[in-house]
Design a protein around this motif. Structure first.
Motif, PDB file in Angstrom:
ATOM      1  N   ALA A 148       0.829  -1.205   0.000  1.00 57.04           N
ATOM      2  CA  ALA A 148       0.000   0.000   0.000  1.00 57.04           C
ATOM      3  C   ALA A 148       0.863   1.255   0.000  1.00 57.04           C
ATOM      4  O   ALA A 148       0.583   2.221  -0.721  1.00 57.04           O
ATOM      5  CB  ALA A 148      -0.934   0.000   1.204  1.00 57.04           C
ATOM      6  N   CYS A 149       1.931   1.255   0.801  1.00 53.01           N
ATOM      7  CA  CYS A 149       2.798   2.434   0.867  1.00 53.01           C
ATOM      8  C   CYS A 149       3.509   2.673  -0.464  1.00 53.01           C
ATOM      9  O   CYS A 149       3.684   3.826  -0.883  1.00 53.01           O
ATOM     10  CB  CYS A 149       3.808   2.275   2.005  1.00 53.01           C
ATOM     11  SG  CYS A 149       3.092   2.467   3.663  1.00 53.01           S
ATOM     12  N   LYS A 150       3.923   1.598  -1.131  1.00 59.46           N
ATOM     13  CA  LYS A 150       4.557   1.758  -2.440  1.00 59.46           C
ATOM     14  C   LYS A 150       3.573   2.347  -3.445  1.00 59.46           C
ATOM     15  O   LYS A 150       3.938   3.197  -4.263  1.00 59.46           O
ATOM     16  CB  LYS A 150       5.081   0.407  -2.922  1.00 59.46           C
ATOM     17  CG  LYS A 150       6.317  -0.081  -2.168  1.00 59.46           C
ATOM     18  CD  LYS A 150       6.761  -1.452  -2.671  1.00 59.46           C
ATOM     19  CE  LYS A 150       7.980  -1.941  -1.889  1.00 59.46           C
ATOM     20  NZ  LYS A 150       8.391  -3.310  -2.317  1.00 59.46           N
ATOM     21  N   TRP A 151       2.327   1.898  -3.387  1.00 61.76           N
ATOM     22  CA  TRP A 151       1.325   2.439  -4.290  1.00 61.76           C
ATOM     23  C   TRP A 151       1.037   3.902  -3.958  1.00 61.76           C
ATOM     24  O   TRP A 151       0.983   4.755  -4.843  1.00 61.76           O
ATOM     25  CB  TRP A 151       0.044   1.613  -4.208  1.00 61.76           C
ATOM     26  CG  TRP A 151      -1.011   2.062  -5.169  1.00 61.76           C
ATOM     27  CD1 TRP A 151      -1.177   1.657  -6.466  1.00 61.76           C
ATOM     28  CD2 TRP A 151      -2.032   3.037  -4.921  1.00 61.76           C
ATOM     29  NE1 TRP A 151      -2.240   2.318  -7.034  1.00 61.76           N
ATOM     30  CE2 TRP A 151      -2.784   3.167  -6.116  1.00 61.76           C
ATOM     31  CE3 TRP A 151      -2.386   3.800  -3.816  1.00 61.76           C
ATOM     32  CZ2 TRP A 151      -3.874   4.034  -6.222  1.00 61.76           C
ATOM     33  CZ3 TRP A 151      -3.468   4.669  -3.917  1.00 61.76           C
ATOM     34  CH2 TRP A 151      -4.197   4.783  -5.111  1.00 61.76           C
ATOM     35  N   LEU A 152       0.877   4.206  -2.679  1.00 60.97           N
ATOM     36  CA  LEU A 152       0.589   5.575  -2.263  1.00 60.97           C
ATOM     37  C   LEU A 152       1.697   6.531  -2.668  1.00 60.97           C
ATOM     38  O   LEU A 152       1.447   7.687  -3.014  1.00 60.97           O
ATOM     39  CB  LEU A 152       0.395   5.628  -0.739  1.00 60.97           C
ATOM     40  CG  LEU A 152      -0.892   5.002  -0.197  1.00 60.97           C
ATOM     41  CD1 LEU A 152      -0.787   4.830   1.315  1.00 60.97           C
ATOM     42  CD2 LEU A 152      -2.104   5.851  -0.546  1.00 60.97           C
ATOM     43  N   ALA A 153       2.938   6.050  -2.631  1.00 62.50           N
ATOM     44  CA  ALA A 153       4.080   6.912  -2.940  1.00 62.50           C
ATOM     45  C   ALA A 153       4.027   7.462  -4.353  1.00 62.50           C
ATOM     46  O   ALA A 153       4.610   8.516  -4.634  1.00 62.50           O
ATOM     47  CB  ALA A 153       5.384   6.137  -2.730  1.00 62.50           C
ATOM     48  N   THR A 154       3.315   6.790  -5.235  1.00 64.47           N
ATOM     49  CA  THR A 154       3.235   7.231  -6.630  1.00 64.47           C
ATOM     50  C   THR A 154       1.845   7.722  -7.015  1.00 64.47           C
ATOM     51  O   THR A 154       1.589   8.001  -8.191  1.00 64.47           O
ATOM     52  CB  THR A 154       3.649   6.095  -7.585  1.00 64.47           C
ATOM     53  OG1 THR A 154       2.784   4.974  -7.384  1.00 64.47           O
ATOM     54  CG2 THR A 154       5.086   5.670  -7.314  1.00 64.47           C
ATOM     55  N   HIS A 155       0.942   7.834  -6.032  1.00 62.61           N
ATOM     56  CA  HIS A 155      -0.439   8.222  -6.343  1.00 62.61           C
ATOM     57  C   HIS A 155      -0.966   9.296  -5.399  1.00 62.61           C
ATOM     58  O   HIS A 155      -2.165   9.339  -5.094  1.00 62.61           O
ATOM     59  CB  HIS A 155      -1.358   6.996  -6.294  1.00 62.61           C
ATOM     60  CG  HIS A 155      -1.116   6.015  -7.396  1.00 62.61           C
ATOM     61  ND1 HIS A 155      -0.082   5.107  -7.359  1.00 62.61           N
ATOM     62  CD2 HIS A 155      -1.760   5.800  -8.571  1.00 62.61           C
ATOM     63  CE1 HIS A 155      -0.105   4.365  -8.455  1.00 62.61           C
ATOM     64  NE2 HIS A 155      -1.108   4.772  -9.210  1.00 62.61           N
ATOM     65  N   ALA A 156      -0.094  10.185  -4.957  1.00 63.03           N
ATOM     66  CA  ALA A 156      -0.526  11.236  -4.031  1.00 63.03           C
ATOM     67  C   ALA A 156      -1.623  12.108  -4.629  1.00 63.03           C
ATOM     68  O   ALA A 156      -2.556  12.527  -3.937  1.00 63.03           O
ATOM     69  CB  ALA A 156       0.665  12.094  -3.611  1.00 63.03           C
ATOM     70  N   ARG A 157      -1.520  12.374  -5.924  1.00 63.83           N
ATOM     71  CA  ARG A 157      -2.539  13.214  -6.571  1.00 63.83           C
ATOM     72  C   ARG A 157      -3.898  12.524  -6.551  1.00 63.83           C
ATOM     73  O   ARG A 157      -4.932  13.172  -6.356  1.00 63.83           O
ATOM     74  CB  ARG A 157      -2.120  13.533  -8.004  1.00 63.83           C
ATOM     75  CG  ARG A 157      -3.099  14.455  -8.725  1.00 63.83           C
ATOM     76  CD  ARG A 157      -2.557  14.878 -10.078  1.00 63.83           C
ATOM     77  NE  ARG A 157      -1.350  15.681  -9.935  1.00 63.83           N
ATOM     78  CZ  ARG A 157      -0.672  16.190 -10.960  1.00 63.83           C
ATOM     79  NH1 ARG A 157      -1.100  15.982 -12.211  1.00 63.83           N
ATOM     80  NH2 ARG A 157       0.422  16.890 -10.762  1.00 63.83           N
ATOM     81  N   GLU A 158      -3.888  11.213  -6.732  1.00 67.01           N
ATOM     82  CA  GLU A 158      -5.145  10.456  -6.697  1.00 67.01           C
ATOM     83  C   GLU A 158      -5.744  10.453  -5.291  1.00 67.01           C
ATOM     84  O   GLU A 158      -6.964  10.481  -5.129  1.00 67.01           O
ATOM     85  CB  GLU A 158      -4.907   9.028  -7.174  1.00 67.01           C
ATOM     86  CG  GLU A 158      -6.171   8.220  -7.367  1.00 67.01           C
ATOM     87  CD  GLU A 158      -5.900   6.893  -8.053  1.00 67.01           C
ATOM     88  OE1 GLU A 158      -6.726   5.981  -7.899  1.00 67.01           O
ATOM     89  OE2 GLU A 158      -4.861   6.763  -8.741  1.00 67.01           O
ATOM     90  N   VAL A 159      -4.882  10.403  -4.270  1.00 67.45           N
ATOM     91  CA  VAL A 159      -5.366  10.463  -2.893  1.00 67.45           C
ATOM     92  C   VAL A 159      -6.051  11.801  -2.641  1.00 67.45           C
ATOM     93  O   VAL A 159      -7.125  11.882  -2.043  1.00 67.45           O
ATOM     94  CB  VAL A 159      -4.209  10.254  -1.898  1.00 67.45           C
ATOM     95  CG1 VAL A 159      -4.672  10.518  -0.462  1.00 67.45           C
ATOM     96  CG2 VAL A 159      -3.656   8.830  -2.026  1.00 67.45           C
ATOM     97  N   GLY A 160      -5.416  12.887  -3.098  1.00 66.87           N
ATOM     98  CA  GLY A 160      -6.012  14.218  -2.990  1.00 66.87           C
ATOM     99  C   GLY A 160      -5.987  14.771  -1.580  1.00 66.87           C
ATOM    100  O   GLY A 160      -5.313  14.258  -0.687  1.00 66.87           O
TER     101      GLY A 160
END
Length: 213
Positions: A148-160
């Protein structure tokens, strides 16, 4: 195994292969009539139903938490990860869900002990961490958190929500040391609080976002 928009693999300590699969926020389909909601919504994505099955078996059946609030207002807006145990060579059974986590994006209400900081950085919340009893000790929760952390590290814009990498875990006190080994640090300001008779603490981890120094 349920379909997922993102998968990776993990080999456990005993050599068993697991597929780690992610479901993006499923939206109102998991609670079409509002809350309280059916914890096994009939039209929900299969991966979500698999996650709920693990959660119900661990939190409700094993730890005696109430069933009704298990599916809550955060589920429609969360990313859900499920670890699927793959059958060994020659075994006929299909992959089965055995471990789960979810990541809830900002914003969030006040912390459970009432602490509020007007300057607090937006954060994601890690929760609903559950692994079936028969496969514990194989590193599955850690593998899901790392995925999850690896995915989050490249999807901050998607998290918003202005999220810059802060991740909060609502950790059961008895596994606080396990979270420390996963780079989480206990925040004493958040104190300790009771959820369904289980003491929890708040712990933070900084996810290093891609492209940041």
């Amino acid at each position: 195994m349920a379909k997922s928009s993102h998968t990776t693999t993990f080999t456990a300590k005993d050599g068993t292969l697991y597929i780690l699969a992610m479901l993006p926020p499923p939206g109102s389909i998991v609670a079409p009539n509002g809350f309280p909601a059916d914890p096994r919504p009939p039209n929900a994505p299969q991966l979500f139903l698999d996650a709920m099955d693990v959660r119900i078996r661990v939190f409700c059946d094993e730890q005696n938490c109430a069933l009704e609030p298990e599916l809550d207002e955060d589920d429609p807006r969360s990313w859900h990860w499920v670890a699927y145990q793959q059958p060994r060579n020659g075994e006929p059974q299909s992959a089965r869900p055995v471990s789960v986590i979810r990541i809830v994006p900002p914003p969030h209400a006040a912390h459970p002990n009432g602490f509020e900081d007007p300057n607090e950085e937006p954060y994601c919340k890690l929760g609903r961490v559950a692994t079936l009893k028969e496969v514990r000790g194989q590193g599955l929760s850690r593998a899901l958190v790392d995925a999850a952390c690896k995915w989050l590290a490249t999807h901050a814009r998607e998290v918003g929500g202005g999220w810059q990498g802060n991740l909060l875990a609502h950790a059961q006190l008895e596994v606080e040391k396990m979270y420390e080994r996963q780079q989480f640090v206990t925040d004493e300001r958040l104190g300790r609080w009771d959820e369904e008779g289980i003491v929890h603490v708040g712990m933070w981890r900084r996810v290093k976002l891609q492209g940041t120094p």
